[in-house]
Design a protein around this motif. Sequence first.
Motif, PDB file in Angstrom:
ATOM      1  N   ARG A  19       0.808  -1.215   0.000  1.00  0.00           N
ATOM      2  CA  ARG A  19       0.000   0.000   0.000  1.00  0.00           C
ATOM      3  C   ARG A  19       0.847   1.275   0.000  1.00  0.00           C
ATOM      4  N   GLN A  20       2.123   1.135  -0.258  1.00  0.00           N
ATOM      5  CA  GLN A  20       2.977   2.315  -0.341  1.00  0.00           C
ATOM      6  C   GLN A  20       2.445   3.260  -1.413  1.00  0.00           C
ATOM      7  N   CYS A  21       2.604   4.563  -1.198  1.00  0.00           N
ATOM      8  CA  CYS A  21       2.074   5.572  -2.105  1.00  0.00           C
ATOM      9  C   CYS A  21       2.509   5.312  -3.545  1.00  0.00           C
ATOM     10  N   VAL A  22       1.544   5.200  -4.449  1.00  0.00           N
ATOM     11  CA  VAL A  22       1.843   4.908  -5.844  1.00  0.00           C
ATOM     12  C   VAL A  22       2.602   6.060  -6.498  1.00  0.00           C
ATOM     13  N   GLY A  23       2.415   7.278  -5.982  1.00  0.00           N
ATOM     14  CA  GLY A  23       3.044   8.440  -6.592  1.00  0.00           C
ATOM     15  C   GLY A  23       4.434   8.757  -6.079  1.00  0.00           C
ATOM     16  N   MET A  24       5.041   7.861  -5.312  1.00  0.00           N
ATOM     17  CA  MET A  24       6.345   8.140  -4.713  1.00  0.00           C
ATOM     18  C   MET A  24       7.417   8.504  -5.742  1.00  0.00           C
ATOM     19  N   PRO A  25       7.586   7.772  -6.860  1.00  0.00           N
ATOM     20  CA  PRO A  25       8.619   8.169  -7.827  1.00  0.00           C
ATOM     21  C   PRO A  25       8.421   9.580  -8.377  1.00  0.00           C
ATOM     22  N   LEU A  26       7.171   9.950  -8.639  1.00  0.00           N
ATOM     23  CA  LEU A  26       6.894  11.295  -9.134  1.00  0.00           C
ATOM     24  C   LEU A  26       7.184  12.330  -8.049  1.00  0.00           C
ATOM     25  N   ALA A  27       6.831  12.015  -6.808  1.00  0.00           N
ATOM     26  CA  ALA A  27       7.089  12.945  -5.700  1.00  0.00           C
ATOM     27  C   ALA A  27       8.577  13.201  -5.536  1.00  0.00           C
ATOM     28  N   TYR A  28       9.390  12.147  -5.620  1.00  0.00           N
ATOM     29  CA  TYR A  28      10.833  12.328  -5.496  1.00  0.00           C
ATOM     30  C   TYR A  28      11.371  13.196  -6.634  1.00  0.00           C
ATOM     31  N   CYS A  29      10.862  13.018  -7.826  1.00  0.00           N
ATOM     32  CA  CYS A  29      11.290  13.846  -8.955  1.00  0.00           C
ATOM     33  C   CYS A  29      10.967  15.313  -8.677  1.00  0.00           C
ATOM     34  N   GLU A  30       9.774  15.591  -8.169  1.00  0.00           N
ATOM     35  CA  GLU A  30       9.390  16.960  -7.832  1.00  0.00           C
ATOM     36  C   GLU A  30      10.301  17.533  -6.747  1.00  0.00           C
ATOM     37  N   LEU A  31      10.594  16.735  -5.728  1.00  0.00           N
ATOM     38  CA  LEU A  31      11.428  17.196  -4.622  1.00  0.00           C
ATOM     39  C   LEU A  31      12.832  17.560  -5.096  1.00  0.00           C
ATOM     40  N   TYR A  32      13.455  16.662  -5.832  1.00  0.00           N
ATOM     41  CA  TYR A  32      14.827  16.909  -6.283  1.00  0.00           C
ATOM     42  C   TYR A  32      14.900  18.068  -7.263  1.00  0.00           C
ATOM     43  N   VAL A  33      14.015  18.076  -8.239  1.00  0.00           N
ATOM     44  CA  VAL A  33      14.095  19.093  -9.295  1.00  0.00           C
ATOM     45  C   VAL A  33      13.758  20.480  -8.736  1.00  0.00           C
ATOM     46  N   THR A  34      12.689  20.570  -7.948  1.00  0.00           N
ATOM     47  CA  THR A  34      12.266  21.876  -7.433  1.00  0.00           C
ATOM     48  C   THR A  34      13.253  22.426  -6.408  1.00  0.00           C
ATOM     49  N   LEU A  35      13.609  21.612  -5.413  1.00  0.00           N
ATOM     50  CA  LEU A  35      14.548  22.083  -4.396  1.00  0.00           C
ATOM     51  C   LEU A  35      15.941  22.308  -4.984  1.00  0.00           C
ATOM     52  N   GLY A  36      16.354  21.434  -5.898  1.00  0.00           N
ATOM     53  CA  GLY A  36      17.655  21.615  -6.538  1.00  0.00           C
ATOM     54  C   GLY A  36      17.730  22.936  -7.269  1.00  0.00           C
ATOM     55  N   ARG A  37      16.682  23.262  -7.992  1.00  0.00           N
ATOM     56  CA  ARG A  37      16.680  24.507  -8.767  1.00  0.00           C
ATOM     57  C   ARG A  37      16.665  25.726  -7.838  1.00  0.00           C
ATOM     58  N   ILE A  38      15.868  25.675  -6.794  1.00  0.00           N
ATOM     59  CA  ILE A  38      15.779  26.835  -5.899  1.00  0.00           C
ATOM     60  C   ILE A  38      17.107  27.088  -5.188  1.00  0.00           C
ATOM     61  N   PHE A  39      17.702  26.025  -4.648  1.00  0.00           N
ATOM     62  CA  PHE A  39      18.925  26.238  -3.872  1.00  0.00           C
ATOM     63  C   PHE A  39      20.167  26.412  -4.758  1.00  0.00           C
ATOM     64  N   ARG A  40      20.086  26.034  -6.012  1.00  0.00           N
ATOM     65  CA  ARG A  40      21.191  26.357  -6.925  1.00  0.00           C
ATOM     66  C   ARG A  40      21.165  27.835  -7.297  1.00  0.00           C
ATOM     67  N   HIS A  41      19.963  28.413  -7.370  1.00  0.00           N
ATOM     68  CA  HIS A  41      19.842  29.763  -7.896  1.00  0.00           C
ATOM     69  C   HIS A  41      19.521  30.825  -6.845  1.00  0.00           C
ATOM     70  N   PHE A  42      19.224  30.417  -5.620  1.00  0.00           N
ATOM     71  CA  PHE A  42      18.917  31.386  -4.561  1.00  0.00           C
ATOM     72  C   PHE A  42      19.708  31.008  -3.309  1.00  0.00           C
ATOM     73  N   ASP A  43      20.811  31.715  -3.087  1.00  0.00           N
ATOM     74  CA  ASP A  43      21.659  31.401  -1.936  1.00  0.00           C
ATOM     75  C   ASP A  43      21.611  32.496  -0.878  1.00  0.00           C
ATOM     76  N   ASN A  44      20.600  33.378  -0.979  1.00  0.00           N
ATOM     77  CA  ASN A  44      20.546  34.515  -0.063  1.00  0.00           C
ATOM     78  C   ASN A  44      19.114  34.767   0.419  1.00  0.00           C
ATOM     79  N   LEU A  45      18.373  33.708   0.681  1.00  0.00           N
ATOM     80  CA  LEU A  45      17.005  33.847   1.168  1.00  0.00           C
ATOM     81  C   LEU A  45      16.997  33.941   2.689  1.00  0.00           C
ATOM     82  N   SER A  46      15.954  34.553   3.225  1.00  0.00           N
ATOM     83  CA  SER A  46      15.752  34.581   4.670  1.00  0.00           C
ATOM     84  C   SER A  46      14.275  34.407   4.968  1.00  0.00           C
ATOM     85  N   THR A  47      13.972  34.049   6.198  1.00  0.00           N
ATOM     86  CA  THR A  47      12.586  33.882   6.629  1.00  0.00           C
ATOM     87  C   THR A  47      12.522  34.070   8.129  1.00  0.00           C
ATOM     88  N   ASP A  48      11.337  34.250   8.662  1.00  0.00           N
ATOM     89  CA  ASP A  48      11.155  34.439  10.097  1.00  0.00           C
ATOM     90  C   ASP A  48      10.943  33.102  10.793  1.00  0.00           C
TER      91      ASP A  48
END
Length: 515
Positions: free
Chosen positions: A456-485
Motif C-alpha cells: 500500500r505504499q504511495c503509488v506516486g512516490m517516484p513522481l514525488a521524489y522527482c518533484e522534490l529533487y528538481v524543485t529544491l535543486g533549482r531553488i537552492f542552486r539559484h537562490f543562496d541569499n534567502l531569509s525567513t522568520d
Amino acid sequence: MSTSIGDIVGSLSPAVVAYAVFAITIVHYAWTVTYRLYFHPLTRIPGPLFARITYLYSFYYNFWNPGRFYMTIEELHKQYGPIVRVTPDEIHLRDPENYDKIYYIGSKYYKSPAFYHAFGTDKATFTTASNEVHRAKRAALNPFFSRKRVLELEEVVQAKAIKLESRIRSALNGEGHIDLHHGFRAVSVDVITDYAFNNCYDFLERADFGVEFFNMIRDFGPGFWFFQQFPATQPIAFGLPFWLVKMVDGPLKRMMMLQNSSREQILRVKREVDSGEESSKTRPTIFHRLLSPDAADEYIVPTVDELKDEAYIIVAAAADTTGNAMTVATYNVVLNQDIYIQLTTELKNAFPDPSANLDFATLEKLPYLTAVIKEALRLSYGVIGRLPRVVPESGAEFHGYHVPPGTLVSMSSWTMHRNEDLFPGPEEFKPSRWMDPSAAIKNLDHYLVSFGKGSRQCVGMPLAYCELYVTLGRIFRHFDNLSTDHKSVEDLLYSDYFSSYHSEKGNKFDFRQAV
C-alpha cells in the motif's frame, strides 16, 4: 384468547413506554461499557478508561482539538508503554520493529473499511479495503507512476519548477517576499493535473498560487473525522442536491466541490477518448490511457465513477504531502546557515554553469541534497496519524499480548520518525544524520515511512521524489541569499486530517532576500 406483544404495548401509557425505552437504553449502554472494560478480547491491553469505553475519545481529539489525536497517542505511549488501546477495538504500536509485521508486500493485514470509508471515495484504489481487489486496481495505475514513466515525463516537472523560479525572482524584485508554502503545493497540483488529465490547473500562474483551493482541501478535513464517527450520515449528506449543499458553507460543500470537479475532468477525458481526440496527443495521460478501449486487453476499463474517485484522491494527495516536504526543507535550510551553505555549495559544484539543465538523474546522486530531502520527509511525516489495519484470521502477537482476528492495529509516522533511538534529537532538522556512517548500521532509510511501506505504499512516490529533487535543486542552486522568520511551535504543529495541515494562521511561509 391470546394477547400479542403489540396489544400489551398498546395498552401502556406513553409515559410508561418512554420509561421502558429509556431503561432499555441505559441497560444496553451499561452492558456495552461493562463488556468493553472486562470481557472484550483487548481487556488486558492498557489504555485510558474513556478510550477503552468509547470511540468518542479519539473523535474528541481529532474533531474538536483539532486533529491532534496523533500527539495524544504519543503521550499515551509514554504513560502505558509500547502497546496502547486507543479505541474499544484498536491498538496502537510504537516499536519500529512492528512496522514490518503489518505493512509489508503481500501482507494479510487489510485496510479498515470503517476508517477509509470516511473519505467518500470507496471506488478508489487507495481506499479499497480488500488486498486482492487493491492488487488488481493498483496494477492498472503502477505503469503511470513507474520510475521509467517519470523519467520520460520529467519535462513536466522541470517546466513547473522553472515557472516557480521565475515567480520567486519576480516577487523578490517586486513585492520583496513570496509565500513558498503555497508555491510548492502549486507545483505538485500543476504537475499532477497536467500529467493526469492534460488539463493543468495553472496555479503557478495565479498571484496567490491558488490558496483558496488548498484551504478548501484542508477545510474538509473535519468532515473526514465526522463521517468516521457517524458513518450513517455520510450517504444522507452526499445524497443531498449540490445546489442545496452550496447554500451552506462547510466541509461537506468543499468535499462535494472537489468530487464534482473530479467527475468533470473524467467526463472531459472520456469525451476526448470517445471522439478519438486523444490519439493526436503527443503525451498520453493517465486517465486518457485508463479510458482507452485498447486498455481492455490489459485490465477491465474502469467506470466514470471509479475514475472520479481515483482523480479525487490523486489531486487531493498532490495538494498536501510533497508540498509540505518542500516547505519543511526550505524553511529549515534557510534558517540554518551552515546547512544552507553546504547545500548551495554542493549544487554549485555539481552545476557550475547556472544556466545548466538541473536534471533529476544527476540531482538524486548528490548526497547532501538527498540528506536534506530525507530529513524534510522525516519532519513532514507524509500521513502523520495512524494507519489502521485489520488483523487477519491467523491473529497476531504483539509485546506478549494475543490480538484476535478483526482487531484494528495501527502505527504512525509521527511516532516512527520521532523515535529517539533511531533519530536522536528528533525535533532537530539535521541532514547530517543521513550521512553518518554509524547511522547506516541502523539503516535509517528503513524507518523513513513518509510514503508508507509494502503493497500500500504511495503509488506516486517516484513522481514525488522527482518533484522534490528538481524543485529544491533549482531553488537552492539559484537562490543562496534567502531569509525567513522563525515560526512559533504552535504554528509549526500539524492538524491530522489524514494528510497533515498547518493551521490557517500558520500556513504561510514567506521568504525574502537577506539584508
